[in-house]
Design a protein around this motif. Structure first.
Motif, PDB file in Angstrom:
ATOM      1  N   THR A   1       4.309  -4.301  -6.785  1.00  0.00           N
ATOM      2  CA  THR A   1       4.011  -4.156  -5.364  1.00  0.00           C
ATOM      3  C   THR A   1       2.537  -4.386  -5.077  1.00  0.00           C
ATOM      4  OG1 THR A   1       3.745  -1.756  -5.692  1.00  0.00           O
ATOM      5  CG2 THR A   1       5.907  -2.546  -4.953  1.00  0.00           C
ATOM      6  N   VAL A   2       2.260  -4.697  -3.819  1.00  0.00           N
ATOM      7  CA  VAL A   2       0.900  -4.998  -3.363  1.00  0.00           C
ATOM      8  C   VAL A   2       0.482  -3.956  -2.330  1.00  0.00           C
ATOM      9  CG1 VAL A   2      -0.599  -6.730  -2.290  1.00  0.00           C
ATOM     10  CG2 VAL A   2       1.351  -7.459  -3.682  1.00  0.00           C
ATOM     11  N   GLN A   3      -0.748  -3.452  -2.473  1.00  0.00           N
ATOM     12  CA  GLN A   3      -1.270  -2.477  -1.520  1.00  0.00           C
ATOM     13  C   GLN A   3      -2.468  -3.058  -0.770  1.00  0.00           C
ATOM     14  OE1 GLN A   3      -0.450  -1.458  -4.827  1.00  0.00           O
ATOM     15  NE2 GLN A   3       1.479  -0.838  -3.879  1.00  0.00           N
ATOM     16  N   ASN A   4      -2.666  -2.556   0.444  1.00  0.00           N
ATOM     17  CA  ASN A   4      -3.847  -2.909   1.221  1.00  0.00           C
ATOM     18  C   ASN A   4      -4.491  -1.622   1.726  1.00  0.00           C
ATOM     19  OD1 ASN A   4      -5.754  -4.541   2.331  1.00  0.00           O
ATOM     20  ND2 ASN A   4      -4.382  -5.607   3.753  1.00  0.00           N
ATOM     21  N   LEU A   5      -5.791  -1.669   1.935  1.00  0.00           N
ATOM     22  CA  LEU A   5      -6.525  -0.495   2.409  1.00  0.00           C
ATOM     23  C   LEU A   5      -6.579  -0.466   3.931  1.00  0.00           C
ATOM     24  CD1 LEU A   5      -9.528  -0.408  -0.076  1.00  0.00           C
ATOM     25  CD2 LEU A   5      -7.580   1.152  -0.012  1.00  0.00           C
ATOM     26  N   VAL A   6      -6.266   0.680   4.488  1.00  0.00           N
ATOM     27  CA  VAL A   6      -6.359   0.890   5.933  1.00  0.00           C
ATOM     28  C   VAL A   6      -7.485   1.882   6.187  1.00  0.00           C
ATOM     29  CG1 VAL A   6      -5.173   1.668   8.008  1.00  0.00           C
ATOM     30  CG2 VAL A   6      -3.884   0.482   6.215  1.00  0.00           C
ATOM     31  N   ASP A   7      -8.519   1.445   6.862  1.00  0.00           N
ATOM     32  CA  ASP A   7      -9.641   2.324   7.198  1.00  0.00           C
ATOM     33  C   ASP A   7      -9.261   3.147   8.415  1.00  0.00           C
ATOM     34  OD1 ASP A   7     -11.983   3.554   7.938  1.00  0.00           O
ATOM     35  OD2 ASP A   7     -13.228   1.767   7.765  1.00  0.00           O
ATOM     36  N   LEU A   8      -8.934   4.405   8.209  1.00  0.00           N
ATOM     37  CA  LEU A   8      -8.456   5.250   9.307  1.00  0.00           C
ATOM     38  C   LEU A   8      -9.540   5.507  10.338  1.00  0.00           C
ATOM     39  CD1 LEU A   8      -6.295   7.834   7.288  1.00  0.00           C
ATOM     40  CD2 LEU A   8      -5.532   5.776   8.492  1.00  0.00           C
ATOM     41  N   ASP A   9     -10.802   5.553   9.923  1.00  0.00           N
ATOM     42  CA  ASP A   9     -11.892   5.757  10.880  1.00  0.00           C
ATOM     43  C   ASP A   9     -11.939   4.637  11.908  1.00  0.00           C
ATOM     44  OD1 ASP A   9     -13.567   8.177  10.221  1.00  0.00           O
ATOM     45  OD2 ASP A   9     -13.469   7.237   8.253  1.00  0.00           O
ATOM     46  N   ARG A  10     -11.646   3.432  11.447  1.00  0.00           N
ATOM     47  CA  ARG A  10     -11.665   2.279  12.358  1.00  0.00           C
ATOM     48  C   ARG A  10     -10.629   2.438  13.464  1.00  0.00           C
ATOM     49  NH1 ARG A  10      -9.362  -3.626  10.607  1.00  0.00           N
ATOM     50  NH2 ARG A  10      -9.358  -4.580  12.686  1.00  0.00           N
ATOM     51  N   PHE A  11      -9.436   2.886  13.092  1.00  0.00           N
ATOM     52  CA  PHE A  11      -8.373   3.019  14.082  1.00  0.00           C
ATOM     53  C   PHE A  11      -8.509   4.296  14.910  1.00  0.00           C
ATOM     54  CE2 PHE A  11      -6.684   0.010  11.037  1.00  0.00           C
ATOM     55  CZ  PHE A  11      -6.124  -0.955  11.866  1.00  0.00           C
ATOM     56  N   ALA A  12      -9.243   5.265  14.372  1.00  0.00           N
ATOM     57  CA  ALA A  12      -9.504   6.483  15.142  1.00  0.00           C
ATOM     58  C   ALA A  12     -10.721   6.323  16.035  1.00  0.00           C
ATOM     59  CB  ALA A  12      -9.716   7.654  14.196  1.00  0.00           C
ATOM     60  N   GLN A  13     -11.352   5.130  15.964  1.00  0.00           N
ATOM     61  CA  GLN A  13     -12.544   4.809  16.751  1.00  0.00           C
ATOM     62  C   GLN A  13     -13.650   5.838  16.500  1.00  0.00           C
ATOM     63  OE1 GLN A  13     -11.000   4.457  20.783  1.00  0.00           O
ATOM     64  NE2 GLN A  13     -10.554   2.281  20.472  1.00  0.00           N
TER      65      GLN A  13
ATOM     66  N   GLY B   1     -11.048   8.944   6.048  1.00  0.00           N
ATOM     67  CA  GLY B   1     -10.610   8.405   4.779  1.00  0.00           C
ATOM     68  C   GLY B   1      -9.838   7.114   4.949  1.00  0.00           C
ATOM     69  N   GLU B   2      -9.140   6.711   3.897  1.00  0.00           N
ATOM     70  CA  GLU B   2      -8.406   5.450   3.891  1.00  0.00           C
ATOM     71  C   GLU B   2      -6.995   5.659   3.354  1.00  0.00           C
ATOM     72  OE1 GLU B   2     -12.164   2.396   3.151  1.00  0.00           O
ATOM     73  OE2 GLU B   2     -10.800   2.865   1.497  1.00  0.00           O
ATOM     74  N   LEU B   3      -6.110   4.790   3.777  1.00  0.00           N
ATOM     75  CA  LEU B   3      -4.734   4.800   3.316  1.00  0.00           C
ATOM     76  C   LEU B   3      -4.531   3.552   2.468  1.00  0.00           C
ATOM     77  CD1 LEU B   3      -2.137   6.512   3.722  1.00  0.00           C
ATOM     78  CD2 LEU B   3      -1.508   4.909   5.532  1.00  0.00           C
ATOM     79  N   LYS B   4      -4.175   3.731   1.207  1.00  0.00           N
ATOM     80  CA  LYS B   4      -3.844   2.597   0.333  1.00  0.00           C
ATOM     81  C   LYS B   4      -2.329   2.453   0.390  1.00  0.00           C
ATOM     82  CE  LYS B   4      -4.615   2.796  -4.204  1.00  0.00           C
ATOM     83  NZ  LYS B   4      -3.422   2.390  -4.984  1.00  0.00           N
ATOM     84  N   MET B   5      -1.872   1.480   1.170  1.00  0.00           N
ATOM     85  CA  MET B   5      -0.459   1.421   1.554  1.00  0.00           C
ATOM     86  C   MET B   5       0.216   0.166   1.001  1.00  0.00           C
ATOM     87  SD  MET B   5       1.090   1.633   5.423  1.00  0.00           S
ATOM     88  CE  MET B   5       0.302   0.120   5.971  1.00  0.00           C
ATOM     89  N   THR B   6       1.414   0.345   0.483  1.00  0.00           N
ATOM     90  CA  THR B   6       2.199  -0.782  -0.008  1.00  0.00           C
ATOM     91  C   THR B   6       2.661  -1.629   1.170  1.00  0.00           C
ATOM     92  OG1 THR B   6       2.957   0.455  -1.942  1.00  0.00           O
ATOM     93  CG2 THR B   6       4.289  -1.424  -1.265  1.00  0.00           C
ATOM     94  N   ILE B   7       2.308  -2.911   1.129  1.00  0.00           N
ATOM     95  CA  ILE B   7       2.636  -3.814   2.241  1.00  0.00           C
ATOM     96  C   ILE B   7       3.483  -5.005   1.814  1.00  0.00           C
ATOM     97  CG2 ILE B   7       0.556  -3.237   3.559  1.00  0.00           C
ATOM     98  CD1 ILE B   7      -0.608  -5.942   2.488  1.00  0.00           C
ATOM     99  N   ALA B   8       3.622  -5.222   0.510  1.00  0.00           N
ATOM    100  CA  ALA B   8       4.354  -6.405   0.052  1.00  0.00           C
ATOM    101  C   ALA B   8       4.812  -6.199  -1.385  1.00  0.00           C
ATOM    102  CB  ALA B   8       3.477  -7.652   0.156  1.00  0.00           C
ATOM    103  N   GLU B   9       5.629  -7.127  -1.848  1.00  0.00           N
ATOM    104  CA  GLU B   9       6.084  -7.144  -3.231  1.00  0.00           C
ATOM    105  C   GLU B   9       5.770  -8.516  -3.787  1.00  0.00           C
ATOM    106  OE1 GLU B   9      10.147  -5.980  -5.761  1.00  0.00           O
ATOM    107  OE2 GLU B   9      10.181  -6.080  -3.571  1.00  0.00           O
ATOM    108  N   PHE B  10       5.312  -8.572  -5.038  1.00  0.00           N
ATOM    109  CA  PHE B  10       5.031  -9.890  -5.600  1.00  0.00           C
ATOM    110  C   PHE B  10       6.091 -10.277  -6.623  1.00  0.00           C
ATOM    111  CE2 PHE B  10       2.345  -7.124  -8.328  1.00  0.00           C
ATOM    112  CZ  PHE B  10       2.760  -7.513  -9.586  1.00  0.00           C
TER     113      PHE B  10
END
Length: 757
Positions: free
Chosen positions: A511-523, A532-541
């Motif tokens: 599986t593939v993960q991407n980082l989501v910067d929560l501060d960015r979305f919380a403005q 913090g950040e969420l390292k979330m599975t977004i795809a499968e290779f």
């Protein structure tokens, strides 16, 4: 203690190393908020409670996980029950703190954790954590209280070593008896190592008191991290929540650089001790700090000195890290000084520090067989790293695994190597782009990996730049710890027929993960990260042959003995791992057929290891390790343990003698070095610990040497048979761009993105 600490407890203990300037070695180090002047966190004052930012981060994470995760699942009562189970396992996986009565109190919360997140009211998970801290403190006090009484070792009594699948103690009496046995075992281990009662009592009092202090330093940040880790990992094994501190450490591990003084630190007793000086950093250039120095106080620029004795390691690191070109003052007690020795003040200007320990490294092994000697190049790559930020800014010197390996290949060619081994053992992955680009160094053009998104769309990523950095024979050495990006690289090399895959079956992460910067979305406009950040599975290779490495991993062409950890380590050990699937293969044609000489190579390998003393020793040590690992109970009777110790001492003495015959001076002359001394890692002297590590690095690497010898055999077969060379070397044995392009069509290449497989 000999128990496995919980995740939260590990965060507090931080008894391994981290770089003040600075990256974690084993346990997480602190993030950089030195510039804010934030003081160290205070000792836990129960009850702990979540902050507004943490509650916001939890809800924001849920929004992403329920909508954009590769296998998005609703956060409802069913998910709450799974989070509940995972959270308890995070805190008390060995069932040594809570009782069944405690669990009865928690039972109403089992289906309330989803509501806690959606309603931004985390009092429910925090109440569990608060009781965990309380119970842990009680257990340490209980253990300390047992030391004055001593133990009767004449009784026929046993202790269960692995409690992961055990039930929680039914009541206080059963829990007390469990801890009596645990403490008795700690005492007995020291007794068997030759310590007298007074020395044992002193050692254990210090051990339990230190643990007690660390437990009392647990705070709300630890509680939130533990709970969010439980939620994230309930969705799939590789989705994680990274608090601000962990997020920065993850960033450091990817770009292999940070801003600070360049010193590896370790918590030891009440001090933070310098374990290593990073070459080229401010600490090294100053010449004023030494390995073993103990940090007692820290000051910023011209600010006051702050006493840091007894602080958590991550808080000390936090004080030392800071922005480039700022000043930090460090007061140390020199390594060779006693407790009342004279302190020294060192002033350093923080700079960018490159963490070379995790960077690619090369060496040349001379393999001699009969009258023939050949040079085999080895590239050790611990991780697929990349400094995405520096690359985006156009920094010509940005850190990249592919760029470093390309340079090393040029150097190896200049040294006349005839084959190259890529050593990916225990390489847990990293950047998907780096796995793709690194493969391009060994193929001309062609697909490398297929990536399927949640909507079913499949992208083919590959190498569209003609040319190879290395066109000769190659092998990839892997083991169970080779995961993710390592599996992408190994699978692509195998599918293209480009090189031999040697070692153990790999981890099985597809599986593939991407980082989501929560501060960015919380403005959040603050300079200091809050969410913090969420390292979330977004795809499968998938492999270019259409198969997946998920669960199954990559099966080597020539297999080495398994280390026995596959039942406890690997994708297949997770109960919520994604299933194995397959898709249509990409458009490609293998550039060579290694099956043409695999039987010959395996025959030569089998014959060689059958008479190899080093290989036989490795097998015997592995068998002994498996036997010890499979032991679920241990006697607490002194006579029986002494008999067992005598047998084990004889086995270890035999191993040591055989190892010394193989490695000579690289092996310690002290036979006790390999025996159980009853101590925890941080209780031994730093000097002896570093010496043991140095000796371990000198010891013969049996698997690597055999891999190099297999490649030696391959080169010999190729040179002896032009027809065979045409089959097993890339592009018919004669590299040409035109031929390569014709055999390996260029795929559509996905745009680079900081995904982490």
């Amino acid at each position: 203690m000999t128990f496995r600490p919980s995740l939260a407890l590990l965060v507090a203990l931080t008894l391994a190393g981290s770089v003040a300037g600075v990256q974690a070695q084993q346990a997480p180090a602190a993030a950089n908020d030195t510039a804010t002047g934030q003081p160290a966190r205070k000792a836990a004052v129960l009850p702990l409670a979540a902050t507004t930012d943490e509650a916001e981060a939890a809800q924001l994470s849920a929004r992403f996980l329920t909508r954009f995760h590769y296998d998005a699942q609703p956060l409802d009562d069913a998910m709450s029950a799974r989070i509940y189970a995972k959270y308890l396992d995070q805190l008390d996986g060995e069932k040594v703190f809570f009782t069944q009565a405690d669990l009865a109190k928690f039972a109403p919360l089992k289906t309330k954790l989803d509501d806690a997140i959606w309603n931004k009211d985390l009092s429910a998970p925090f109440s569990i954590f608060n009781l965990y801290v309380q119970r842990a403190i009680e257990r340490m006090h209980y253990a300390l209280g047992l030391l004055d009484k001593g133990f009767d070792f004449s009784k026929d009594e046993s202790y269960v070593l692995d409690r992961e699948k055990a039930d929680w103690p039914k009541d206080q009496a059963e829990l007390d008896n469990l801890w009596r046995q645990r403490t008795k075992n700690d005492w007995l281990r020291l007794k068997l190592a030759g310590k007298d009662d007074a020395e044992i009592r002193k050692t254990l009092t210090k051990r339990y008191s230190t643990l007690l202090d660390r437990i009392k330093q647990l705070d709300g940040e630890d509680a939130f991290q533990s709970f969010m880790t439980a939620y994230a990992e309930t969705t799939d094994p590789h989705t994680d929540y990274l608090g601000p501190r962990l997020a920065q450490n993850f960033d450091i591990s990817m770009k292999l650089s940070l801003e600070g003084i360049g010193a590896v630190l370790q918590a030891r007793d009440e001090y933070t001790q310098i374990r290593e000086i990073v070459p080229g950093g401010p600490a090294a250039k100053s010449g004023k700090l030494e390995v073993g120095d103990r940090i007692v106080a820290i000051g910023q620029d011209n600010g006051p000195m702050v006493d840091v004795i007894g602080w958590r390691l991550d808080d000390v690191v936090n004080k030392i890290r800071g922005k480039k070109d700022t000043t930090v003052r460090i007061e140390v007690l020199p390594a060779d000084a006693g407790p009342d020795g004279k302190h020294e003040l060192v002033t350093l200007v923080r700079k960018k520090v490159v963490v070379e320990e995790q960077a690619a490294k090369s060496k040349v092994i001379d393999i001699k067989d009969g009258d023939v000697t050949r040079k085999i190049g080895v590239i050790d790559l611990p991780t697929f790293y990349a400094d995405f930020a520096a690359r985006a800014k156009g920094d010509p010197n940005y850190k990249s695994a592919t760029r470093d390996v390309a340079k090393l290949l040029t150097e190896l060619k200049a040294q006349g190597v005839e084959g190259v081994v890529m050593d990916l053992r225990n390489n847990g992955g990293g950047s998907l782009d780096e796995a793709n680009e690194l493969t391009g160094l060994f193929i001309d053009t062609g697909p490398v990996v297929q990536v399927r998104k949640a909507n079913g769309e499949v992208e083919v990523q590959g190498d569209d730049e003609a040319g190879l950095a290395w066109s000769g024979p190659m092998a990839v050495l892997v083991n169970r710890g080779s995961a993710s990006a390592s599996e992408i690289f190994a699978a692509a090399i195998q599918d293209h027929g480009r090189g031999l895959i040697i070692g153990e079956p790999t981890f099985g992460k597809g599986t593939v993960q991407n980082l989501v910067d929560l501060d960015r979305f919380a403005q959040n406009d603050s300079e200091k990260p809050q969410m913090g950040e969420l390292k979330m599975t977004i795809a499968e290779f998938f492999r270019i042959n259409g198969g997946s490495t998920q669960l199954k991993g990559v099966t080597p062409d020539i297999q080495f003995p398994k280390n026995g950890d596959e039942k406890d380590f690997g994708e297949s050990t997770y109960d919520n791992a994604l299933p194995w699937t397959q898709i249509a293969p990409a458009s490609y044609k293998p550039v060579a057929d290694l099956k043409a000489y695999l039987p010959q190579l395996e025959e030569l390998h089998d014959a060689r290891v059958a008479t190899s003393p080093a290989w036989k020793l490795m097998l015997d040590q592995l068998a002994q390790y498996k036997k010890m690992r499979d032991q679920t109970t241990i006697s607490l009777n002194l006579a029986q343990r002494q008999a067992e110790r005598k047998q084990l001492d004889a086995i270890q003495a035999d191993f040591l003698a055989r190892r010394k015959a193989i490695d000579g001076d690289a092996v310690s002359a002290n036979p006790d070095a390999s025996l159980d001394d009853g101590l925890n890692a941080n209780e031994r002297s730093l000097k002896s610990e570093l010496k043991a590590e140095k000796e371990a690095k000198k010891a013969k690497d049996v698997e690597l040497d055999e891999t190099a010898h297999i490649l030696f055999d391959a080169v010999g077969l190729i040179k002896a048979d032009p027809k065979l060379a045409a089959e097993v070397l890339p592009y018919g044995g004669k590299f040409s761009t035109a031929a390569a392009v014709a055999q390996a069509p260029t795929p559509s290449v996905a745009k680079p993105s900081p995904t982490q497989p």
